[in-house]
Each structure stands twice: as structure tokens, then as C-alpha cells.
Design a protein around this motif. Structure first.
Motif, PDB file in Angstrom:
ATOM      1  N   ALA A  76      22.219  19.595  35.489  1.00 31.13           N
ATOM      2  CA  ALA A  76      21.343  18.448  35.244  1.00 31.13           C
ATOM      3  C   ALA A  76      21.025  18.351  33.751  1.00 31.13           C
ATOM      4  CB  ALA A  76      20.055  18.585  36.039  1.00 31.13           C
ATOM      5  N   TRP A  77      20.768  17.135  33.278  1.00 27.21           N
ATOM      6  CA  TRP A  77      20.497  16.930  31.853  1.00 27.21           C
ATOM      7  C   TRP A  77      19.289  16.014  31.667  1.00 27.21           C
ATOM      8  CZ3 TRP A  77      20.509  11.822  30.730  1.00 27.21           C
ATOM      9  CH2 TRP A  77      21.270  10.991  31.577  1.00 27.21           C
ATOM     10  N   THR A  78      18.692  16.118  30.486  1.00 23.92           N
ATOM     11  CA  THR A  78      17.567  15.256  30.095  1.00 23.92           C
ATOM     12  C   THR A  78      17.755  14.871  28.633  1.00 23.92           C
ATOM     13  OG1 THR A  78      16.027  16.362  31.601  1.00 23.92           O
ATOM     14  CG2 THR A  78      15.051  15.146  29.783  1.00 23.92           C
ATOM     15  N   GLN A  79      17.378  13.651  28.293  1.00 25.29           N
ATOM     16  CA  GLN A  79      17.334  13.253  26.878  1.00 25.29           C
ATOM     17  C   GLN A  79      15.902  12.878  26.513  1.00 25.29           C
ATOM     18  OE1 GLN A  79      21.277  11.641  25.099  1.00 25.29           O
ATOM     19  NE2 GLN A  79      20.737  10.316  26.805  1.00 25.29           N
ATOM     20  N   PHE A  80      15.477  13.365  25.350  1.00 26.75           N
ATOM     21  CA  PHE A  80      14.147  13.068  24.835  1.00 26.75           C
ATOM     22  C   PHE A  80      14.305  12.184  23.597  1.00 26.75           C
ATOM     23  CE2 PHE A  80      14.015  17.243  26.823  1.00 26.75           C
ATOM     24  CZ  PHE A  80      12.898  17.160  27.642  1.00 26.75           C
ATOM     25  N   ALA A  81      13.441  11.172  23.489  1.00 29.17           N
ATOM     26  CA  ALA A  81      13.496  10.283  22.326  1.00 29.17           C
ATOM     27  C   ALA A  81      12.179  10.345  21.582  1.00 29.17           C
ATOM     28  CB  ALA A  81      13.772   8.855  22.765  1.00 29.17           C
ATOM     29  N   LYS A  82      12.235  10.172  20.289  1.00 28.68           N
ATOM     30  CA  LYS A  82      11.045  10.184  19.444  1.00 28.68           C
ATOM     31  C   LYS A  82      10.156   8.989  19.818  1.00 28.68           C
ATOM     32  CE  LYS A  82       9.295  12.201  15.676  1.00 28.68           C
ATOM     33  NZ  LYS A  82       8.188  12.985  16.083  1.00 28.68           N
ATOM     34  N   ASP A  83       8.852   9.288  19.965  1.00 21.86           N
ATOM     35  CA  ASP A  83       7.917   8.257  20.397  1.00 21.86           C
ATOM     36  C   ASP A  83       6.632   8.470  19.589  1.00 21.86           C
ATOM     37  OD1 ASP A  83       6.327   6.522  21.760  1.00 21.86           O
ATOM     38  OD2 ASP A  83       6.228   7.683  23.621  1.00 21.86           O
ATOM     39  N   GLY A  84       6.588   7.903  18.387  1.00 27.44           N
ATOM     40  CA  GLY A  84       5.453   8.152  17.486  1.00 27.44           C
ATOM     41  C   GLY A  84       5.473   9.615  17.062  1.00 27.44           C
ATOM     42  N   ASP A  85       4.349  10.318  17.323  1.00 24.45           N
ATOM     43  CA  ASP A  85       4.271  11.734  16.941  1.00 24.45           C
ATOM     44  C   ASP A  85       4.904  12.646  17.982  1.00 24.45           C
ATOM     45  OD1 ASP A  85       2.962  11.051  14.711  1.00 24.45           O
ATOM     46  OD2 ASP A  85       0.942  11.413  15.497  1.00 24.45           O
ATOM     47  N   HIS A  86       5.262  12.089  19.124  1.00 23.95           N
ATOM     48  CA  HIS A  86       5.739  12.898  20.233  1.00 23.95           C
ATOM     49  C   HIS A  86       7.189  12.611  20.552  1.00 23.95           C
ATOM     50  CE1 HIS A  86       1.697  14.207  21.008  1.00 23.95           C
ATOM     51  NE2 HIS A  86       1.281  12.958  21.116  1.00 23.95           N
ATOM     52  N   SER A 131       9.361  11.728  24.029  1.00 21.32           N
ATOM     53  CA  SER A 131       9.172  11.321  25.428  1.00 21.32           C
ATOM     54  C   SER A 131      10.492  11.380  26.161  1.00 21.32           C
ATOM     55  CB  SER A 131       8.635   9.896  25.494  1.00 21.32           C
ATOM     56  OG  SER A 131       7.364   9.860  24.911  1.00 21.32           O
ATOM     57  N   LEU A 132      10.383  11.435  27.481  1.00 19.89           N
ATOM     58  CA  LEU A 132      11.588  11.395  28.305  1.00 19.89           C
ATOM     59  C   LEU A 132      12.278  10.064  28.075  1.00 19.89           C
ATOM     60  CD1 LEU A 132      10.115  12.780  31.654  1.00 19.89           C
ATOM     61  CD2 LEU A 132      11.711  13.949  30.135  1.00 19.89           C
ATOM     62  N   GLN A 133      13.577  10.124  27.774  1.00 15.43           N
ATOM     63  CA  GLN A 133      14.317   8.882  27.558  1.00 15.43           C
ATOM     64  C   GLN A 133      15.208   8.569  28.761  1.00 15.43           C
ATOM     65  OE1 GLN A 133      17.849   8.833  25.040  1.00 15.43           O
ATOM     66  NE2 GLN A 133      16.875   7.246  23.806  1.00 15.43           N
ATOM     67  N   SER A 134      15.966   9.565  29.189  1.00 17.39           N
ATOM     68  CA  SER A 134      16.805   9.406  30.379  1.00 17.39           C
ATOM     69  C   SER A 134      17.040  10.796  30.937  1.00 17.39           C
ATOM     70  CB  SER A 134      18.128   8.723  30.021  1.00 17.39           C
ATOM     71  OG  SER A 134      18.770   9.426  28.979  1.00 17.39           O
ATOM     72  N   TRP A 135      17.298  10.880  32.218  1.00 16.68           N
ATOM     73  CA  TRP A 135      17.403  12.191  32.857  1.00 16.68           C
ATOM     74  C   TRP A 135      18.157  12.055  34.172  1.00 16.68           C
ATOM     75  CZ3 TRP A 135      13.134   9.268  32.020  1.00 16.68           C
ATOM     76  CH2 TRP A 135      12.462   8.758  33.131  1.00 16.68           C
TER      77      TRP A 135
END
Ligand code: ZN
Length: 400
Positions: A375-385, A387-391
Motif C-alpha cells: 500500500a502507498w500514500t502521498q503527502f502534499a504540502k499544505d501551508g505549514d503542514h 496533508s494526505l494527498q492520495s492513498w
């Protein structure tokens, strides 16, 4: 020569008891398709099974030691275990650009497949681990020279430098890390939880069993062919910083065994400098350490946790893997029952208990996943954090 540090004598029956009593937890998994156009700005994390994760950001790629061989209890009892090249080749994603392979300790379920991966698949990767790792793998040759040129123990750095940061209020400009590409790696002295416990009717509970401890006085000169040859050494955890210039862009915490305060806990000044974006935590052994993973999660306060080592490393996956594309109904682009794969839980641990404690300890807005292998997850920059982008796998919010 090996020095067994209080290593218990393990009757084979005890090993068989592990299997007989374990494996109550199981999940149905379907191998996901990888994202078609992975973004270079996103962080991509793929769970490979046991302690293995592939983490990518931009041009940087890091692997934590995967295990695909999963020797059976029979092979372990006969003390004959070897990496299964066929399984590794079939299951390991492309890793030719991986710059580093990290292992926290040197048990077979973390280090046994690493030599094959390092020699044949991740041919430019530096391998980081504890002091036992270079002794165990140092005899190996590769077409480009001895593997020992690519083996680095981080144990002294962890003990001498990173530990001393516990006395500092401010870690700015401290360089107690090693760097590969744009990634900084901070090793942290940790510990290994017991693997199982035995209760005897009318006698009661015996002391927790902790197998294959010890250190090596000298290199054995060849790869071990028994599980007891893969001696644990000192367990390490890691902070892995993907850098953007001098700034930490994405911080990962990785452990390959459960911990209790203060073992495996990063010095506070490091956490003050930069919070952990993603914690990769070990579910194995949870039932023998009440405070795991609650204590480490409350300390790190990560927004995202991915739990590994929840599945049994004694059940090799069967090839060929079920694949929906091979179904006669493939044209419908639907997943069918025959594509399902059953993954057994790790013996003597209840992953549901781990998840329950994890949910409680997560900070507001935090979420976790206990993914199927692949299984995989992608995280994207969201301001200072981030966030989950796709998974490809379910994520569950924490409870507050
Ligand atoms: Zn271990």
C-alpha cells in the motif's frame, strides 16, 4: 565468536508455540496499482512488509530494511534460512535510485534480505545500522567491490553525539547526524521489546522471552544461515530529515521495534526544532509493552502514523500474487474475489490493541494507517503542514 548477553536457551517447542498461539489476526489485502503520475513535490511512502518502507521526495529515496523471505517456522526450527531471491524480485518495487537502506537492529526479519537488495537492486545505496550490521554483511562482494565499503554503523554517533543532546535546550546548528543526498539521518539509541511470553498452567507466567540478543566479538566471515546467527545488537530508531536547503522539508521518525520512554525517544531539543510529520511505528511486540505506542506518539505528536510489522514474518506470500487483471472479467476494471490475498497477523501480538492505543494518543487532527503490504500514500504540502494527498489504504482519524 558471539557473546550472548543473557540470551535465553530456546527450546524448539517454544518456537512452535509461537505459531500455534499466534496468527489470530488476519486481513484480506488486494495489491494496489501505484499512482500513475507521482508528483515530485509530494512525499511518497510505500509499505513493503515487516519493517520495510520506501520513502521518496524529489530526487531523494530512502529504504528501511524490507523482508520478503518470511521463512517458515519449519525452516527456522531446522536453523536453515536463506533469502528468497524469487520473492524479493517479484515483490520489491524499483529501488535503483535509493540512496540509503536503514535497519534499526540486526535480527533476521530486518537484515536477512538486505544483502541481496543491496547487491542486486539498490546498487548505490549506503546501508546504515548498528555495530553488528557491518560485521554480519561485511564478507559480501559485489561486482563493484566489497559491500563493506557501503556499510556504516551509526551506533557510536547515536551513543556519543545524539545522546548528549538530551542535556541541551537548543539544538540549533548541532550536526550529530549523517547525510546522504539531501537527507539527514539522526540515529537514536533504542531498545527491542520481548517477542513473546509463555504461561504454564498451575505455574503461571514465565519471564518474557527475548530471542537472538547479543553482539559479535568478530565478523563471522559469511552470512548466517540460521536465525540465531542474526544477532540483535543495539536497537536504534531514526529521525530522517528530507532537507530543502538548510530547512527540514519533511521529517520522518522510524523504529523497527516497539519502545518505552526514554529508549528510542529523540532528544527534546530536536523535536522543538521541527515536529515529526510522519511516524513509522512497529506494531510487533505491543502486547508486552503497555506504554507502546501511546508514549512515543504522545512525545512525537505526529500528524500521520503508518504502522508496520503487524503481519507475520513466518508466512511467505505465495507467487504468483492474485491479480485482478488475470481475471476473465478484467475488461470491467473491477476487483474480484480471486484477487484477494490473506495476510496473517504477527504471532503473539494483537494489532487491534496497537490501533486502539494509537487512536487515543494521536494529537487532534492526527490519523493513522495500518496498511497491507504494497500500500502507498502521498503527502502534499499544505501551508505549514503536510496533508494526505492520495492513498491506496484506509486512514483512520485519532480520537480526542
Ligand atoms: Zn527484532
Amino acid at each position: 565468536m558471539r557473546v550472548p548477553s543473557r540470551r535465553p536457551v530456546v527450546p524448539l517447542v517454544a518456537l512452535f508455540a509461537v505459531v500455534a498461539a499466534g496468527c489470530a489476526y488476519r486481513r484480506t489485502c488486494i495489491r494496489p496499482e501505484d499512482p500513475t503520475a507521482p508528483s515530485r513535490e509530494a512525499v511518497y511512502v510505500k509499505f513493503l512488509g515487516v519493517g520495510g518502507f520506501l520513502i521518496r521526495l524529489g530526487d531523494d529515496a530512502i529504504l528501511t530494511a524490507p523482508l520478503y523471505t518470511n521463512p517458515t517456522i519449519g525452516e527456522i526450527a531446522l536453523q536453515k534460512v536463506h533469502p528468497d531471491h524469487r520473492l524479493i524480485e517479484a515483490l520489491l518495487p524499483p529501488v535503483d535510485d535509493v540512496e540509503a537502506i536503514l535497519s534499526g537492529h540486526s535480527h533476521f526479519d530486518h537484515l536477512m534480505d538486505v544483502p541481496y537488495v543491496a547487491v542486486h537492486r539498490a546498487q548505490r545505496a549506503v546501508i546504515y545500522g548498528n555495530d553488528e550490521m557491518p560485521k554480519l554483511l561485511g564478507s559480501l562482494a559485489t561486482p563493484k567491490g566489497p559491500l563493506e565499503n557501503r556499510l556504516v554503523s551509526l551506533e557510536t554517533l547515536a551513543r556519543d553525539k545524539v545522546e548528549s543532546l538530551r542535556c541541551l535546550a537548543d539544538c540549533t546548528n548541532v550536526q550529530a547526524y549523517t547525510q546522504v543526498g539531501n537527507v539527514r539521518i539522526w540515529p537514536i539509541v533504542s531498545e527491542h521489546s520481548p517477542q513473546f511470553k509463555v504461561s504454564i498452567p498451575f505455574v503461571g507466567r514465565l519471564p518474557d522471552v527475548h530471542l537472538w540478543r547479543g553482539t559479535l566479538m568478530e565478523p563471522p566471515g559469511r552470512l548466517p544461515d540460521s536465525v540465531s546467527g542474526w544477532v540483535e545488537g543495539t536497537a536504534l530508531a531514526y529521525l530522517i530529515d528530507f532537507m530543502d536547503g538548510d530547512r527540514v522539508a519533511f521529517r520522518v521518525y522510524y523504529q523497527d521495534s516497539g519502545t518505552r520512554d526514554p529508549y528510542g525517544f529523540p532528544p527534546k531539543c530536536l523535536l522543538k526544532q521541527k515536529a515529526v510529520d510522519l511516524a513509522l511505528l512497529c506494531a510487533g511486540g505491543t502486547d508486552f509493552e503497555e506504554s507502546h505506542p501511546g508514549a512515543i506518539v504522545e512525545e512525537l505528536k505526529p500528524r500521520h502514523v503508518i504502522a508496520g510489522h503487524w503481519e507475520s514474518f513466518l508466512n511467505p506470500r505465495t507467487l504468483p500474487l492474485p491479480n485482478p487483471r488475470w481475471s476473465p472479467k478484467d475488461g470491467q476494471c473491477k476487483r474480484f474475489d480471486e484477487a484477494e490475498e490473506r495476510i496473517e497477523g504477527i504471532p503473539f501480538t494483537k494489532p487491534r490493541n496497537f490501533a486502539k492505543r494509537l487512536r487515543k494518543a494521536l494529537p487532534p487532527g492526527g490519523a493513522y494507517s495500518m496498511p497491507c503490504p504494497d500500500a502507498w500514500t502521498q503527502f502534499a504540502k499544505d501551508g505549514d503542514h503536510w496533508s494526505l494527498q492520495s492513498w491506496s489504504e484506509e486512514w483512520t482519524p485519532g480520537k480526542k
